[in-house]
Design a protein around this motif. Structure first.
Motif, PDB file in Angstrom:
ATOM      1  N   ASN A 156     -17.665  57.669   4.615  1.00 23.29           N
ATOM      2  CA  ASN A 156     -19.022  57.985   4.182  1.00 23.29           C
ATOM      3  C   ASN A 156     -19.075  58.748   2.865  1.00 23.29           C
ATOM      4  N   ASP A 157     -18.005  59.484   2.551  1.00 18.95           N
ATOM      5  CA  ASP A 157     -18.060  60.266   1.309  1.00 18.95           C
ATOM      6  C   ASP A 157     -17.454  59.517   0.118  1.00 18.95           C
ATOM      7  N   ALA A 158     -17.108  58.246   0.322  1.00 17.40           N
ATOM      8  CA  ALA A 158     -16.567  57.457  -0.787  1.00 17.40           C
ATOM      9  C   ALA A 158     -17.676  57.148  -1.787  1.00 17.40           C
ATOM     10  N   SER A 159     -17.297  57.039  -3.030  1.00 21.93           N
ATOM     11  CA  SER A 159     -18.275  56.711  -4.070  1.00 21.93           C
ATOM     12  C   SER A 159     -17.924  55.340  -4.637  1.00 21.93           C
ATOM     13  N   VAL A 160     -18.900  54.448  -4.651  1.00 19.54           N
ATOM     14  CA  VAL A 160     -18.630  53.082  -5.110  1.00 19.54           C
ATOM     15  C   VAL A 160     -19.727  52.608  -6.069  1.00 19.54           C
ATOM     16  N   SER A 161     -19.399  51.587  -6.857  1.00 15.84           N
ATOM     17  CA  SER A 161     -20.404  50.891  -7.671  1.00 15.84           C
ATOM     18  C   SER A 161     -20.460  49.453  -7.182  1.00 15.84           C
TER      19      SER A 161
END
Ligand SMILES: *[C@@H]1O[C@H](CO)[C@@H](O)[C@H](O)[C@H]1NC(C)=O
Ligand SMILES: *[C@@H]1O[C@H](CO)[C@@H](O)[C@H](O)[C@H]1NC(C)=O
Length: 348
Positions: free
Chosen positions: A37-42
């Motif tokens: 859940n804390d991953a950052s993606v584009s």
């Protein structure tokens, strides 16, 4: 492990996308692989930035009120190094509705076929399951080799008093819906139209047309299950059809045609006892015999034997094609006629 080694060697040129089917009008959440859940993606769609209204929640892309314009190949890349983590082929569709089913026997008493179609496009792949029940047992259903939404069933018995129950279920990733129809054997019998319909003028008769046809080739047992026919005809210039019903005969002479008028003629077929009329056969056109101006030639020996007809259309430079063969036949006849006379005398 050989398999593992070889699969490790495969470098996919395009990522294997997984399909995600969603209902039109709904809000859609796409999850980037199994990232936390804390991953950052584009996200990108078809290789470009997502322009449609959306918001991000960690590894999730949320689209609101999707429609067909949201279809596309969505890829997610983990920040900060931009590694691709997932590719989703988003396909928007609608749930299947009850299919429209109809059954017909054009091969009575062998069997019947059922066909079905969707009331609306569902935009996504939909399959159909068909179940046919008769007298509390399931019958074998064969898929048609050409028509996608058609299947064939053999009559387990003829003159059955039990109704047939056909249940067709449309199934897709967004749901399923069934339709059931029930019918008696006799009500679905409808032959194919008669074939090879011909209409020919009758010589010296300006009001007659000889119409003939063949029973449909698909009808398997014409002797034990005879067909009756319905003929309709009209001159091209009139709207009103004239009708004749015929039992079993495969020819009919129209005797009330208007002289010189081109006619359009069609035939339909029906089992003599049950079912409904076929569709109309392919229309044929014919014009009754037209009297042509008669002219006799004066210098040849044809004169006394035949009358040479000339075309009503003036054709000054067209060769008189008809004459040489007629002349030859006439010569042959005049050569043999004395002989015939002798023979006749001998017989007497
Ligand atoms: C992505 O490409 C497909 C196929 O070319 C197209 O139908 C679809 O509309 C595109 N999607 C977006 C969101 O641009
Ligand atoms: C039709 O078939 C579907 C799928 O097998 C089943 O769920 C449904 O209950 C059937 N309907 C009837 C009326 O038999």
């Amino acid at each position: 492990n050989v398999n593992l080694t070889s699969s490790l060697c495969v470098v996919p040129t395009r990522p294997l996308a997984r399909n995600q089917y969603e209902r039109m009008g709904s809000d859609v959440t796409m999850q980037c692989g199994s990232l936390d859940n804390d991953a950052s993606v584009s996200w990108k769609v078809n290789g470009t930035d997502v322009k449609a209204q959306h918001h991000l929640e960690g590894p999730r892309l949320i689209l609101t009120q999707v429609d067909l314009g949201h279809n596309g190949l969505y890829s997610c890349f983990q920040n900060p190094n931009g590694e691709r983590r997932d590719t989703i082929n988003l396909r928007i569709g609608i749930s299947p509705r009850e299919p429209i089913v109809s059954c017909r026997s054009n091969t009575y008493p062998k069997g019947f076929y059922c066909s079905w179609h969707q009331q609306h496009s569902t935009y996504i792949p939909t399959t159909f399951e068909v179940d046919v029940q008769h007298n509390q047992r399931s019958l074998e259903v064969l898929k048609d080799s050409i028509h996608k939404n058609r299947c064939h069933v053999r009559f387990p018995e003829v003159f059955s008093i039990f109704p047939y129950k056909v249940n067709v279920t449309a199934i897709s990733a967004l749901g399923k819906a069934s339709s059931t129809i029930s019918f008696e054997e006799s009500s679905i019998v409808k032959p194919d139209p008669p074939e090879r319909v011909t209409a020919t003028p009758i010589r010296y008769n300006a009001r007659r047309l000889e119409v003939s046809w063949q029973s449909p080739a698909t009808w398997p047992d014409i002797d034990n299950f005879p067909l009756k026919y319905f003929l309709r005809y009209r001159p091209l210039i009139k709207e009103q059809w004239q009708h004749v019903e015929l039992s079993e005969s495969t020819s009919h002479t129209i005797t009330d045609a208007y002289a010189g008028k081109e006619y359009i003629i069609q035939v339909a077929a029906k089992d003599t006892e049950i079912g409904t009329w076929s569709d109309w056969s392919v229309a044929v056109h014919a014009t009754p015999w037209i009297e042509e101006p008669v002219q006799t030639t004066s210098t040849t020996d044809v004169e006394y034997l035949t009358q040479t007809k000339t075309s009503p259309i003036p054709s000054s430079n067209a060769p008189h094609k008809a004459e040489p063969p007629v002349g030859r036949a006439a010569k042959l006849l005049s050569f043999f006629s004395p002989l015939l006379l002798v023979m006749l005398l001998l017989i007497m």
